[in-house]
Design a protein around this motif. Structure first.
Motif, PDB file in Angstrom:
ATOM      1  N   ILE A 366      -1.549 -11.756   1.389  1.00 15.48           N
ATOM      2  CA  ILE A 366      -1.634 -11.543   2.543  1.00 15.48           C
ATOM      3  C   ILE A 366      -1.450 -10.086   2.945  1.00 15.48           C
ATOM      4  O   ILE A 366      -0.494  -9.242   2.394  1.00 15.48           O
ATOM      5  CB  ILE A 366      -0.597 -12.442   2.970  1.00 15.48           C
ATOM      6  N   ILE A 367      -1.765  -9.739   4.104  1.00 18.65           N
ATOM      7  CA  ILE A 367      -1.724  -8.507   4.670  1.00 18.65           C
ATOM      8  C   ILE A 367      -0.327  -8.225   5.264  1.00 18.65           C
ATOM      9  O   ILE A 367       0.098  -9.061   6.293  1.00 18.65           O
ATOM     10  CB  ILE A 367      -2.620  -8.091   5.546  1.00 18.65           C
ATOM     11  N   VAL A 368       0.363  -7.309   4.851  1.00 18.38           N
ATOM     12  CA  VAL A 368       1.750  -7.293   5.591  1.00 18.38           C
ATOM     13  C   VAL A 368       1.854  -5.602   6.227  1.00 18.38           C
ATOM     14  O   VAL A 368       1.766  -4.784   5.488  1.00 18.38           O
ATOM     15  CB  VAL A 368       2.865  -7.430   4.355  1.00 18.38           C
ATOM     16  N   GLY A 369       2.224  -5.750   7.379  1.00 14.46           N
ATOM     17  CA  GLY A 369       2.577  -4.641   8.315  1.00 14.46           C
ATOM     18  C   GLY A 369       4.017  -4.518   8.322  1.00 14.46           C
ATOM     19  O   GLY A 369       4.991  -5.282   8.691  1.00 14.46           O
ATOM     20  N   PRO A 370       4.658  -3.326   7.677  1.00 13.45           N
ATOM     21  CA  PRO A 370       6.048  -3.178   7.239  1.00 13.45           C
ATOM     22  C   PRO A 370       6.712  -2.531   8.583  1.00 13.45           C
ATOM     23  O   PRO A 370       6.058  -2.015   9.342  1.00 13.45           O
ATOM     24  CB  PRO A 370       6.333  -2.206   6.410  1.00 13.45           C
ATOM     25  N   ALA A 371       7.972  -3.272   8.620  1.00 10.50           N
ATOM     26  CA  ALA A 371       8.446  -2.680  10.114  1.00 10.50           C
ATOM     27  C   ALA A 371       8.771  -1.223  10.431  1.00 10.50           C
ATOM     28  O   ALA A 371       8.483  -0.962  11.573  1.00 10.50           O
ATOM     29  CB  ALA A 371      10.036  -3.491  10.045  1.00 10.50           C
ATOM     30  N   LYS A 372       9.027  -0.609   9.400  1.00  7.46           N
ATOM     31  CA  LYS A 372       9.209   0.959   9.744  1.00  7.46           C
ATOM     32  C   LYS A 372       8.286   1.518  10.207  1.00  7.46           C
ATOM     33  O   LYS A 372       8.153   2.588  11.026  1.00  7.46           O
ATOM     34  CB  LYS A 372      10.062   1.536   8.404  1.00  7.46           C
TER      35      LYS A 372
END
Ligand code: NDP
Length: 450
Positions: A366-372
């Motif tokens: 799954i593509i994950v966009g990290p918070a930072k």
């Protein structure tokens, strides 16, 4: 996927961090997440180890804890604990929000200050990392009580702040009302109108247009870049968002503007599901103007199902946006999302996914966009607010929004570049950690051992 080796130096620093901060598991979690991705840098940059950069970076430059006494409306004297973690000033003045929430403690402040340091670095702007707040719960307090609390809080903190020293903003529980009271007290105590000492100010007195919208809008700009790169689209997609506060609201707004269908959101009371799409104007009025919860929204709007006390992650979607708080999405939630066909998760809140949830997403590709990276738009526009204050300028909404889009694109490109070079092309988590770290590390090396 390339295997992530735990380099002996990284293991050694992690042991020190765990020992030194043994009562702060949330901080240890944040450090583990970052250090776990930095291994591939160590061979190329032996100075990271020889100058012991990692241990130095994991220790905040300064931490403040202070008493905040105040009187409630019936005359009782109450006491809260105030905090400010001045984590890193190698790239600029300490910059990061204030959180008023009963769960605030030093571990939470340190995790947020640590994350903020890399996030601010990714923006490419001249801002260091900090975070602050108090274990004060604004829920159910009158305006007068909030004002007295803010005045007492600032009466201690003001001596540590300054436009070139430490510049707070809002976070959970700290919005326009609180920033107003805090700035008013700072101005009174210092006898100076230092607009650049705080961001998220009101539009009439030094605030920037589009600051309120910036974090949520930035989250969606970042998500859109990830989608386009992976041959997917927002238009017509089914989305869910957790939270109904500042970040969640403007994530919903921008998703809708770009043609997505937001079918559910949530808060501490539960989840609302609305197949026709969340009514942004009604939700904003309930949450922002009336300071009420999604159960109130559900009672006002036709065609809404309210699931009391339930999380939003059980609602099937294409894309999910955790925008409420840390560790709000655990392993079971991640499995549910995957089995329901989620394709992308983009973090609006700070560290909303547990390490176990991230492992589930990794396993399922799954593509994950990290918070930072994904939620850096808020602090980026805060820096633009400081720039406007310094130049006594006022930019239009469109000008700020265009700069926000440029910054989010540049952050995305940094993540892609670093992921490609040091991990795998779509490992945006590693890309963000490495991209954020490299700029901080280069500055630390230039300054010597200080
Ligand atoms: P707000 O206080 O405006 O909103 C937080 C929302 O999350 C509220 O709807 C709240 O519900 C909900 N919430 C909190 N805890 C829980 C929980 N345990 N379960 C379900 N819902 C919960 O905060 P922000 O929107 O400003 O911040 C949200 C996140 O984004 C935080 O992690 C923050 O650090 C991060 N962030 C914020 C930025 C900003 O510019 N504001 C910038 C970058 C990151 P309720 O009201 O019912 O408690």
């Amino acid at each position: 996927m390339k295997h992530r080796r735990a380099h002996p130096y990284i293991r050694q620093v992690l042991e020190i961090v765990k020992k030194r901060n043994h009562s702060e598991p949330i901080f240890i979690q944040a450090v583990q997440e970052v250090l776990g991705t930095l291994g591939p840098l160590l061979e190329e940059h032996p100075e990271i180890e020889s100058q012991n950069l990692l241990e130095r970076l994991c220790e905040p430059e300064r931490q403040l804890i202070f008493r905040v006494p105040w009187k409630d409306d019936v005359g009782n004297v109450r006491v809260n604990r105030g905090f400010r973690t001045e984590f890193s000033s190698v790239l600029g003045p300490y910059k990061g929000g204030l959180r008023f929430h009963p769960a605030v403690n030093m571990g939470v402040m340190k995790f947020l200050g640590f994350e903020q340091t890399f996030k601010n670095s990714l923006t490419g702007l001249s801002i260091g990392g900090g975070k602050g707040g108090a274990d004060f719960d604004p829920e159910g307090k009158s305006d007068d009580e909030v004002m007295r609390f803010c005045q007492s809080f600032m009466s201690e903190l003001f001596r540590h702040l300054g436009p070139r020293r430490d510049v707070p903003a809002g976070d959970m529980g700290v919005g326009a009302r609180e920033i107003g009271y805090l700035f008013g007290q700072y101005k009174r105590l210092t006898n100076q109108y230092e607009m650049g000492v705080m961001t998220g100010k009101g539009i009439g007195w030094g605030g920037s247009l589009a600051r309120k919208e910036a974090t949520g809008f930035g989250v969606v700009y970042f998500a859109n870049s990830m989608l386009e790169t992976n041959g997917l689209r927002l238009d017509g997609a089914r989305c869910i968002v957790s939270g109904a506060g500042n970040v969640a609201l403007y994530t919903i707004r921008k998703l809708q503007q770009l043609g997505a269908q937001v079918v559910a959101c949530s808060d501490i009371t539960g989840t609302v599901v609305q197949e026709s799409g969340i009514d942004f104007d009604r939700l904003r009025a309930v949450s922002e103007d009336e300071r009420k919860h999604v159960d109130t929204y559900a009672g006002l709007v036709h065609g809404v199902e309210f699931r009391e006390g339930r999380k939003v992650w059980e609602v099937p979607c294409d894309y999910a946006f955790p925008c409420a708080t840390q560790n709000e999405l655990d392993e079971d939630d991640a499995k549910k999302l995957v089995s329901n066909g989620v394709k992308l998760v983009c973090e609006g809140a700070n560290m909303p996914c547990t390490p176990e949830a991230l492992a589930v997403f990794r396993e399922a590709d799954i593509i994950v966009g990290p918070a930072k990276a994904a939620n850096a738009g808020g602090v980026a526009v805060s820096a633009l607010e400081m720039q406007q204050n310094a130049g006594l300028e006022r930019w239009t909404f469109q000008e700020v929004d265009e700069q926000l889009q440029t910054i989010m694109k540049s952050i995305f490109n940094t993540c892609v570049h670093c992921a490609d070079k040091y991990a795998t092309p779509t490992d945006y988590i590693a890309g963000a950690n490495i991209g954020g770290f490299l700029r901080v590390a280069q500055a630390m090396l230039s300054f010597g051992v200080v």
